[in-house]
Design a protein around this motif. Structure first.
Motif, mmCIF file in Angstrom:
data_model
loop_
_atom_site.group_PDB
_atom_site.id
_atom_site.type_symbol
_atom_site.label_atom_id
_atom_site.label_comp_id
_atom_site.label_asym_id
_atom_site.label_seq_id
_atom_site.Cartn_x
_atom_site.Cartn_y
_atom_site.Cartn_z
ATOM 1 N N MET A 1 56.380 63.953 89.149
ATOM 2 C CA MET A 1 57.631 63.224 89.202
ATOM 3 C C MET A 1 57.764 62.420 87.921
ATOM 4 N N LEU A 2 58.936 62.429 87.358
ATOM 5 C CA LEU A 2 59.213 61.656 86.153
ATOM 6 C C LEU A 2 60.312 60.649 86.418
ATOM 7 N N CYS A 3 60.221 59.505 85.725
ATOM 8 C CA CYS A 3 61.265 58.502 85.822
ATOM 9 C C CYS A 3 61.413 57.817 84.469
ATOM 10 N N LEU A 4 62.616 57.818 83.961
ATOM 11 C CA LEU A 4 62.955 57.083 82.756
ATOM 12 C C LEU A 4 63.781 55.880 83.216
ATOM 13 N N THR A 5 63.250 54.691 82.980
ATOM 14 C CA THR A 5 63.905 53.472 83.447
ATOM 15 C C THR A 5 64.249 52.585 82.269
ATOM 16 N N PHE A 6 65.522 52.276 82.126
ATOM 17 C CA PHE A 6 65.963 51.293 81.146
ATOM 18 C C PHE A 6 66.270 50.009 81.901
ATOM 19 N N PHE A 7 66.047 48.870 81.248
ATOM 20 C CA PHE A 7 66.287 47.598 81.927
ATOM 21 C C PHE A 7 66.753 46.537 80.945
ATOM 22 N N GLY A 8 67.369 45.509 81.512
ATOM 23 C CA GLY A 8 67.811 44.339 80.768
ATOM 24 C C GLY A 8 67.408 43.098 81.527
ATOM 25 N N HIS A 9 67.995 41.962 81.188
ATOM 26 C CA HIS A 9 67.624 40.701 81.822
ATOM 27 C C HIS A 9 67.886 40.688 83.326
ATOM 28 N N ASP A 10 68.989 41.291 83.749
ATOM 29 C CA ASP A 10 69.332 41.238 85.168
ATOM 30 C C ASP A 10 69.716 42.603 85.738
ATOM 31 N N VAL B 1 68.299 46.991 86.213
ATOM 32 C CA VAL B 1 67.310 48.069 86.087
ATOM 33 C C VAL B 1 68.042 49.365 86.382
ATOM 34 N N HIS B 2 67.896 50.354 85.485
ATOM 35 C CA HIS B 2 68.582 51.632 85.679
ATOM 36 C C HIS B 2 67.579 52.787 85.538
ATOM 37 N N PRO B 3 67.030 53.266 86.663
ATOM 38 C CA PRO B 3 66.123 54.410 86.603
ATOM 39 C C PRO B 3 66.865 55.738 86.760
ATOM 40 N N VAL B 4 66.373 56.751 86.054
ATOM 41 C CA VAL B 4 66.844 58.128 86.204
ATOM 42 C C VAL B 4 65.584 58.945 86.477
ATOM 43 N N ALA B 5 65.522 59.598 87.636
ATOM 44 C CA ALA B 5 64.267 60.222 88.051
ATOM 45 C C ALA B 5 64.460 61.641 88.570
ATOM 46 N N THR B 6 63.374 62.409 88.498
ATOM 47 C CA THR B 6 63.386 63.762 89.049
ATOM 48 C C THR B 6 63.333 63.731 90.570
ATOM 49 N N GLU B 7 62.787 62.649 91.135
ATOM 50 C CA GLU B 7 62.759 62.435 92.580
ATOM 51 C C GLU B 7 63.047 60.962 92.840
ATOM 52 N N GLU B 8 63.770 60.666 93.881
ATOM 53 C CA GLU B 8 64.124 59.279 94.199
ATOM 54 C C GLU B 8 62.891 58.403 94.357
ATOM 55 N N LEU B 9 61.796 58.948 94.862
ATOM 56 C CA LEU B 9 60.570 58.172 95.039
ATOM 57 C C LEU B 9 60.110 57.551 93.720
ATOM 58 N N ALA B 10 60.186 58.294 92.628
ATOM 59 C CA ALA B 10 59.768 57.759 91.330
ATOM 60 C C ALA B 10 60.638 56.569 90.934
ATOM 61 N N ALA B 11 61.939 56.642 91.193
ATOM 62 C CA ALA B 11 62.835 55.529 90.887
ATOM 63 C C ALA B 11 62.496 54.307 91.739
ATOM 64 N N VAL B 12 62.201 54.534 93.016
ATOM 65 C CA VAL B 12 61.832 53.444 93.917
ATOM 66 C C VAL B 12 60.553 52.772 93.425
ATOM 67 N N THR C 1 60.795 52.180 80.279
ATOM 68 C CA THR C 1 59.534 52.897 80.429
ATOM 69 C C THR C 1 59.798 54.343 80.824
ATOM 70 N N LEU C 2 58.849 55.197 80.475
ATOM 71 C CA LEU C 2 58.837 56.582 80.937
ATOM 72 C C LEU C 2 57.595 56.730 81.801
ATOM 73 N N SER C 3 57.796 57.087 83.074
ATOM 74 C CA SER C 3 56.696 57.178 84.034
ATOM 75 C C SER C 3 56.522 58.604 84.525
ATOM 76 N N CYS C 4 55.274 59.013 84.661
ATOM 77 C CA CYS C 4 54.923 60.300 85.251
ATOM 78 C C CYS C 4 53.969 60.008 86.399
ATOM 79 N N TYR C 5 54.344 60.407 87.614
ATOM 80 C CA TYR C 5 53.536 60.167 88.806
ATOM 81 C C TYR C 5 53.056 61.491 89.381
#
Length: 123
Positions: A1-10, A12-23, A86-90
């Protein structure tokens, strides 16, 4: 599972191959515990297995046990002195993510960082 998450002060915007990775990414950024916040603090790629993190990140370890995540690699997406995300691989399989995966995730995160820089220069 991959998730690319961009964030700011208030936000968080994740884009993931599976919803679990975004969670999982959202949860870490909300609590400040886990490989995403650690990668942000260290400004480098973090790789570990569930069996290695129980003492360091107990809440994240519990989340991994509950969701079946057994390993992960997380790299920061940087631009200058700022961390954009961040770019996450689970993985659900123990010992399935190795040093080559760590290098690959780091390379892709660096490529995303470079592309974000090019796009912002042109806008």
């Amino acid at each position: 599972m991959l998730c690319l998450t961009f964030f700011g002060h208030d936000w968080v915007h994740p884009v993931a191959t599976e919803e679990l990775a975004a969670v999982v990414d959202r949860e870490q950024l909300g609590t400040g515990e886990g490989p995403c916040p650690e990668s942000i603090r260290l400004r480098r790629t973090v790789r570990a297995e569930l069996t290695e993190i129980r003492v360091f990140w107990p809440a994240f370890a519990r989340l991994c046990r509950e969701t079946g995540i057994r390993g992960f690699v997380v790299a920061p997406v940087l631009r200058g002195g700022s961390t954009l995300g961040t770019l996450s691989c689970y993985s659900r399989k123990p010992r399935s993510l190795g040093s080559s995966d760590e290098r690959a995730v780091g390379f892709v995160a660096a490529t995303i960082s470079a592309m974000r820089g090019l796009v912002s220069q042109r806008v």
